[in-house]
Design a protein around this motif. Structure first.
Motif, PDB file in Angstrom:
ATOM      1  N   GLN A  29      31.936  29.507  -4.464  1.00  0.00           N
ATOM      2  CA  GLN A  29      31.667  30.742  -5.181  1.00  0.00           C
ATOM      3  C   GLN A  29      31.620  30.500  -6.694  1.00  0.00           C
ATOM      4  O   GLN A  29      30.736  31.000  -7.384  1.00  0.00           O
ATOM      5  CB  GLN A  29      32.750  31.765  -4.852  1.00  0.00           C
ATOM      6  N   PHE A  30      32.524  29.695  -7.217  1.00  0.00           N
ATOM      7  CA  PHE A  30      32.528  29.354  -8.642  1.00  0.00           C
ATOM      8  C   PHE A  30      31.264  28.596  -9.030  1.00  0.00           C
ATOM      9  O   PHE A  30      30.615  28.900 -10.039  1.00  0.00           O
ATOM     10  CB  PHE A  30      33.774  28.528  -8.976  1.00  0.00           C
ATOM     11  N   TYR A  31      30.860  27.636  -8.203  1.00  0.00           N
ATOM     12  CA  TYR A  31      29.660  26.849  -8.464  1.00  0.00           C
ATOM     13  C   TYR A  31      28.424  27.734  -8.461  1.00  0.00           C
ATOM     14  O   TYR A  31      27.561  27.641  -9.354  1.00  0.00           O
ATOM     15  CB  TYR A  31      29.529  25.733  -7.423  1.00  0.00           C
ATOM     16  N   LEU A  32      28.300  28.613  -7.465  1.00  0.00           N
ATOM     17  CA  LEU A  32      27.139  29.508  -7.389  1.00  0.00           C
ATOM     18  C   LEU A  32      27.113  30.475  -8.566  1.00  0.00           C
ATOM     19  O   LEU A  32      26.035  30.773  -9.109  1.00  0.00           O
ATOM     20  CB  LEU A  32      27.137  30.268  -6.066  1.00  0.00           C
ATOM     21  N   HIS A  33      28.266  30.961  -8.981  1.00  0.00           N
ATOM     22  CA  HIS A  33      28.330  31.846 -10.145  1.00  0.00           C
ATOM     23  C   HIS A  33      27.857  31.117 -11.404  1.00  0.00           C
ATOM     24  O   HIS A  33      27.100  31.671 -12.201  1.00  0.00           O
ATOM     25  CB  HIS A  33      29.756  32.370 -10.331  1.00  0.00           C
ATOM     26  N   CYS A  34      28.274  29.869 -11.579  1.00  0.00           N
ATOM     27  CA  CYS A  34      27.829  29.071 -12.736  1.00  0.00           C
ATOM     28  C   CYS A  34      26.324  28.839 -12.694  1.00  0.00           C
ATOM     29  O   CYS A  34      25.647  28.919 -13.725  1.00  0.00           O
ATOM     30  CB  CYS A  34      28.572  27.738 -12.771  1.00  0.00           C
ATOM     31  N   GLN A  35      25.783  28.536 -11.513  1.00  0.00           N
ATOM     32  CA  GLN A  35      24.345  28.305 -11.386  1.00  0.00           C
ATOM     33  C   GLN A  35      23.553  29.577 -11.690  1.00  0.00           C
ATOM     34  O   GLN A  35      22.520  29.531 -12.359  1.00  0.00           O
ATOM     35  CB  GLN A  35      24.002  27.786  -9.980  1.00  0.00           C
ATOM     36  N   LEU A  36      24.035  30.717 -11.216  1.00  0.00           N
ATOM     37  CA  LEU A  36      23.374  31.986 -11.489  1.00  0.00           C
ATOM     38  C   LEU A  36      23.402  32.302 -12.986  1.00  0.00           C
ATOM     39  O   LEU A  36      22.384  32.737 -13.546  1.00  0.00           O
ATOM     40  CB  LEU A  36      24.062  33.109 -10.709  1.00  0.00           C
ATOM     41  N   ALA A  37      24.550  32.085 -13.628  1.00  0.00           N
ATOM     42  CA  ALA A  37      24.658  32.330 -15.069  1.00  0.00           C
ATOM     43  C   ALA A  37      23.724  31.401 -15.838  1.00  0.00           C
ATOM     44  O   ALA A  37      23.065  31.822 -16.795  1.00  0.00           O
ATOM     45  CB  ALA A  37      26.098  32.149 -15.528  1.00  0.00           C
ATOM     46  N   SER A  39      20.909  30.081 -14.752  1.00  0.00           N
ATOM     47  CA  SER A  39      19.509  30.512 -14.575  1.00  0.00           C
ATOM     48  C   SER A  39      19.216  31.764 -15.397  1.00  0.00           C
ATOM     49  O   SER A  39      18.117  31.906 -15.932  1.00  0.00           O
ATOM     50  CB  SER A  39      19.201  30.748 -13.097  1.00  0.00           C
ATOM     51  N   ARG A  40      20.182  32.675 -15.524  1.00  0.00           N
ATOM     52  CA  ARG A  40      19.985  33.856 -16.363  1.00  0.00           C
ATOM     53  C   ARG A  40      19.831  33.454 -17.827  1.00  0.00           C
ATOM     54  O   ARG A  40      19.002  34.028 -18.551  1.00  0.00           O
ATOM     55  CB  ARG A  40      21.158  34.820 -16.212  1.00  0.00           C
ATOM     56  N   VAL A  42      18.699  30.576 -18.948  1.00  0.00           N
ATOM     57  CA  VAL A  42      17.387  29.924 -19.080  1.00  0.00           C
ATOM     58  C   VAL A  42      16.275  30.973 -19.140  1.00  0.00           C
ATOM     59  O   VAL A  42      15.370  30.886 -19.977  1.00  0.00           O
ATOM     60  CB  VAL A  42      17.162  28.919 -17.920  1.00  0.00           C
ATOM     61  N   LEU A  43      16.339  31.984 -18.266  1.00  0.00           N
ATOM     62  CA  LEU A  43      15.322  33.033 -18.278  1.00  0.00           C
ATOM     63  C   LEU A  43      15.364  33.833 -19.581  1.00  0.00           C
ATOM     64  O   LEU A  43      14.312  34.193 -20.132  1.00  0.00           O
ATOM     65  CB  LEU A  43      15.496  33.958 -17.082  1.00  0.00           C
ATOM     66  N   ALA A  44      16.565  34.120 -20.083  1.00  0.00           N
ATOM     67  CA  ALA A  44      16.682  34.858 -21.349  1.00  0.00           C
ATOM     68  C   ALA A  44      16.136  34.025 -22.507  1.00  0.00           C
ATOM     69  O   ALA A  44      15.441  34.557 -23.389  1.00  0.00           O
ATOM     70  CB  ALA A  44      18.132  35.232 -21.610  1.00  0.00           C
ATOM     71  N   ASN A  45      16.434  32.728 -22.517  1.00  0.00           N
ATOM     72  CA  ASN A  45      15.893  31.852 -23.566  1.00  0.00           C
ATOM     73  C   ASN A  45      14.372  31.763 -23.480  1.00  0.00           C
ATOM     74  O   ASN A  45      13.685  31.769 -24.510  1.00  0.00           O
ATOM     75  CB  ASN A  45      16.504  30.456 -23.475  1.00  0.00           C
TER      76      ASN A  45
END
Length: 169
Positions: A29-37, A39-40, A42-45
């Protein structure tokens, strides 16, 4: 007693397996949360970079428009100057009906007055408008020597940028 020990060991193993599953699921769950953050971010940049590029294209377009307008006004000023020179050389009629060449001292004072009036009014270019892009749109306007650009992306986010306008000499 031996049977009781077997049951306890099975329960202990099951408890240990349950503990390991819980720890693994927390780590996952921690790993997936980090990956989602990530990607967000990267998309914002990427969206911010696209907005900045749209603002840069807007700035370049507006500067070209301003340069074209100043070239037009410069050629207009040159035409006025040639007209003034022609007026200097024109022949004027006096009250008696005789012709004489206008004296430079009389016309010079009027021309200097007209030139100072033209110089007193600052050459301000009020650029204002909208540009559409495939990834969004930009709205721009000039204010006090600055070009203010607001970019709205297709996702609905607004980005504001300001660029200095070229000074008029």
């Amino acid at each position: 007693m031996f049977i009781n020990l077997k049951k306890r060991s099975k329960a202990g193993v099951m408890l240990y397996a349950l503990l390991m599953v819980a720890v693994f699921s927390l780590l996952l769950q921690f790993y997936l949360h980090c990956q989602l953050a990530e990607s967000r971010i990267v998309l914002a940049n990427r969206e911010g970079t696209e907005a900045y590029l749209m603002a840069e294209l807007t700035k370049d377009t507006v500067r070209k428009e301003i340069e074209d307008a100043s070239k037009f006004s410069d050629s207009h000023v040159e035409v006025k100057q040639t007209e003034k020179e022609e007026k200097k050389e024109e022949v004027t009629e006096t009250k008696q009906g005789t012709e004489e060449v206008a004296s430079p001292s009389k016309t010079d004072s009027r021309e200097k007055l007209e030139e100072t009036k033209e110089e007193e009014t600052p050459k301000t270019t009020n650029a204002q408008g909208n540009l559409q892009f495939s990834k969004g749109s930009s709205h721009y306007h000039s204010e006090k020597g600055w070009l203010l650009v607001t970019v709205t992306t297709t996702a609905g986010h607004d980005f504001s940028y300001s660029f200095p306008l070229p000074s008029e000499k």
